[in-house]
Motif scaffolding. Sequence first.
Motif, PDB file in Angstrom:
ATOM      1  N   ASN A 445      37.951  73.612  42.228  1.00  0.00           N
ATOM      2  CA  ASN A 445      38.943  74.780  42.269  1.00  0.00           C
ATOM      3  C   ASN A 445      40.290  74.390  41.932  1.00  0.00           C
ATOM      4  N   GLN A 446      40.333  73.975  40.480  1.00  0.00           N
ATOM      5  CA  GLN A 446      41.664  73.477  39.882  1.00  0.00           C
ATOM      6  C   GLN A 446      42.848  74.219  39.900  1.00  0.00           C
ATOM      7  N   GLY A 447      42.349  75.592  39.685  1.00  0.00           N
ATOM      8  CA  GLY A 447      43.531  76.597  39.568  1.00  0.00           C
ATOM      9  C   GLY A 447      44.606  76.488  40.983  1.00  0.00           C
ATOM     10  N   ARG A 448      43.836  76.402  41.847  1.00  0.00           N
ATOM     11  CA  ARG A 448      44.657  76.051  43.129  1.00  0.00           C
ATOM     12  C   ARG A 448      45.736  74.801  43.209  1.00  0.00           C
ATOM     13  N   SER A 681      33.732  83.142  37.703  1.00  0.00           N
ATOM     14  CA  SER A 681      33.499  82.982  39.331  1.00  0.00           C
ATOM     15  C   SER A 681      34.862  83.841  39.863  1.00  0.00           C
ATOM     16  N   ARG A 682      34.493  83.583  41.345  1.00  0.00           N
ATOM     17  CA  ARG A 682      35.882  84.519  41.888  1.00  0.00           C
ATOM     18  C   ARG A 682      36.991  83.971  41.898  1.00  0.00           C
ATOM     19  N   ARG A 683      36.995  82.559  41.316  1.00  0.00           N
ATOM     20  CA  ARG A 683      38.342  81.895  41.139  1.00  0.00           C
ATOM     21  C   ARG A 683      38.829  81.805  39.700  1.00  0.00           C
ATOM     22  N   GLY A 684      37.988  81.913  38.780  1.00  0.00           N
ATOM     23  CA  GLY A 684      38.533  81.647  37.282  1.00  0.00           C
ATOM     24  C   GLY A 684      37.758  82.119  36.399  1.00  0.00           C
ATOM     25  N   GLU A 685      38.093  81.638  35.072  1.00  0.00           N
ATOM     26  CA  GLU A 685      36.965  81.917  34.093  1.00  0.00           C
ATOM     27  C   GLU A 685      36.861  80.820  32.860  1.00  0.00           C
ATOM     28  N   PHE A 715      33.679  76.112  43.763  1.00  0.00           N
ATOM     29  CA  PHE A 715      34.208  76.750  45.061  1.00  0.00           C
ATOM     30  C   PHE A 715      34.347  75.706  45.986  1.00  0.00           C
ATOM     31  N   ALA A 716      35.451  75.721  46.513  1.00  0.00           N
ATOM     32  CA  ALA A 716      35.982  74.481  47.341  1.00  0.00           C
ATOM     33  C   ALA A 716      35.210  74.610  48.715  1.00  0.00           C
ATOM     34  N   SER A 726      31.922  69.953  47.452  1.00  0.00           N
ATOM     35  CA  SER A 726      30.705  70.301  46.950  1.00  0.00           C
ATOM     36  C   SER A 726      30.632  70.957  45.574  1.00  0.00           C
ATOM     37  N   TYR A 727      30.500  70.243  44.415  1.00  0.00           N
ATOM     38  CA  TYR A 727      30.726  70.532  43.164  1.00  0.00           C
ATOM     39  C   TYR A 727      29.518  71.545  42.564  1.00  0.00           C
TER      40      TYR A 727
END
Length: 744
Positions: A445-448, A681-685, A715-716, A726-727
Amino acid sequence: MKPLENLLRAHEGPMTSELVLRPGDFGLGRVPARLKPVSTTNTVCGFCSTGCSLRVHLDAAGQAVNLTPDPDYPVNLGMACPKGWEALAPLAAADRVTTPLLRAAGGRFAPVGWEQALRTFCGRLKHVQARHGPHSVAVLSTGQIVTEEMALLGALTKFGMGLLHLDSNTRQCMATTHVAYKESFGFDAPPFTYADFEESDVLVFIGANPCIAHPIMWQRVMSSRRQPLVIVVDPRRTETAMAAGRHYAIQPKSDLTLLYGLAHLLINRGAADEAFIRASTDGYEAFALHVRDFPPSRVCAATGLTPEELEQFAAALADREKRVSYWWTMGVNQGHESTRTAQAIINLALLTGQIGRPGTGPNSITGQCNAMGSRLYGNATSLLGGYDFADAEHRAHVARVLGLDAALIPSAKSWAYDQIVDGIESGQIRGLWVIATDPAHSWINQGRLAALRSKLEFLVVQDMYATTRTAQLADLILPAAGWGEKEGVLINSERRLGLVRKVARAPGAALSDFAIFKLIAEYWGCGKMFARWSSPEAVFQLLKELSRGQPCDFSGVRDYAHLAEARGIQWPWTEASEMAASGRAPQRQRRLFADGRFFTPRRRARFVFDHPRPMPEEPDGSYPFLLLTGRGTSAQWHTGSRTDKSAVLRKLAPRGAIIEINPVDARRLVIRAGDRVLIQSRRGEMRATAVVTPTVQAGQVFIPMHDDQVNRLTFAAFDPHSRQPSYKACAVRLKRAIQERRST
Ligand code: SF4
């Protein structure tokens, strides 16, 4: 403190070296006309944990000209994968950072001298500590540097600088195995030797694709004269699965249930090795009771296998006359219940007594070239040499060997990587030092992580290149030498210590990580503490002393010359073994546990188990696909910060991101091969080019991990025991990106 020039000379030679290598100097089979090889040296490859030996051909000045694989090394037997052949190319890259870079007032990087860089490093990090406490500075390191550098970094930060939180990217690949072996065997001790690839009758690969990820190991399987049965357990029909005798394409993350179901069937078939269980293990009765709850009906429902497939699988493992070995890697390690899954594999080997003999074993294949060194000597999870920070006797022993005050050794453990990231978010971590890794690309979840940059008061990156994503975010960049520009020891997957040699000068003012750590110690004011740590080989002698009496004892290895002569030496190799050998080289292939005695206090292996838990983010109506990630090609290594520098390797890898989609899903979504696809995904695209292939199951998609966008999606979630991310599984949706089309 000595003047900087003297310090540099002591550790690295003159500060400004002639940069002999030029971009494009190296390529497969190409020898620049102006360079003539006159001698050859052997060195261990610095990419993956296989630990192949390469013969580097040198010119009259001792600089690398080109290389060939070493025909007389017990690991690679004359072979190398594309990365090994191109190992010199990253040294000559145009974007090497050749001087320290400090971000100036306008936001641009300005070159500065080492004096200013070191004063800034120490001044700014001490300021952070003064304002927010000693533990407000953290370090993220790597499994890619030599063991002596890892140990020096761990000692410098924890004993000299007063930091507590130090973790490395080994957390992303091998933390699971470390914990699993430690709990099951009493020490992080992979039991096998590579000859076991050729000695086995049945090889079971679980979440492992060695054909791509460990090509030389796979070559050894292929060259076996025993005509083994190869079984692959993987949701994807990987290159390894295509070549295997059997492929069980289970549902993602149903492996723990499958392994317990196999144990259930093996016990029912009478395949348990009762004599071995009685003599060498603890916890069997409770385990046998536990797996009663995994009858075929439950296992088939979870995995998607038929009862016949399950029976057939168990039958292949049950035959006592056969040598059965189990091999796993990231498909197991990067899961939300990864430690228990790895231990479920170990349990199968214990249950059937398939351990300690040729061609057997529950065998973890390591990822990075020195993840094994990091596990033993990183001073992160374990105290140097596999000791325990919480144990006062261990701290006293380590302090005695190193000539330190034991009070300098912390009794608490570092936070794990994800906890350090949480600490940045909560404001407890305000300064960060990143060494030879690129978390802005590789962290889940690199955006975070990128969003947290503004919370850091000072970010230092130490690397070969200023162009990595993380380096671009830094306040200060310290230019580091790479593999081939320094010396030290790497420890491979089969516990073999192998020597890395200096075959090229680092460009400009770049220094080995070892020299940088030594300089930081001087400027921080704790240089005296490391007086005995005067060179990598001097540190090797200290580490050898620390290993004495531990399962990883290598006190019988005299020095670097001994390692070179013996063609690498597997631990353990004690002083007593060396004396008994009376001048003969150690046996080239040695495995552990032949005597059925383990490293736990009772000298017995333990059956460790738990209840399977649901996947943290299942596909649903909004995000109906499950994203799998993994290695895409043998020509790329992780974030590509080195492999992307080779024109040859770039040609061997797909251009840009790709996504593998099952034909059924592609038809339904009107996606053709070569179409651009939007993945959310719920975190990015991200966008990727479609590869329509039945190697992924319907409802699942696969994206190689090397592209720098893929971790926008992940997802982290973390395994609770190893805190490994868990990649491998998260929910996504996809659609064709209108009017974009590109072929791969
Ligand atoms: S298999 Fe690993 S160690 Fe061997 S040449 Fe390739 S990258 Fe290097």
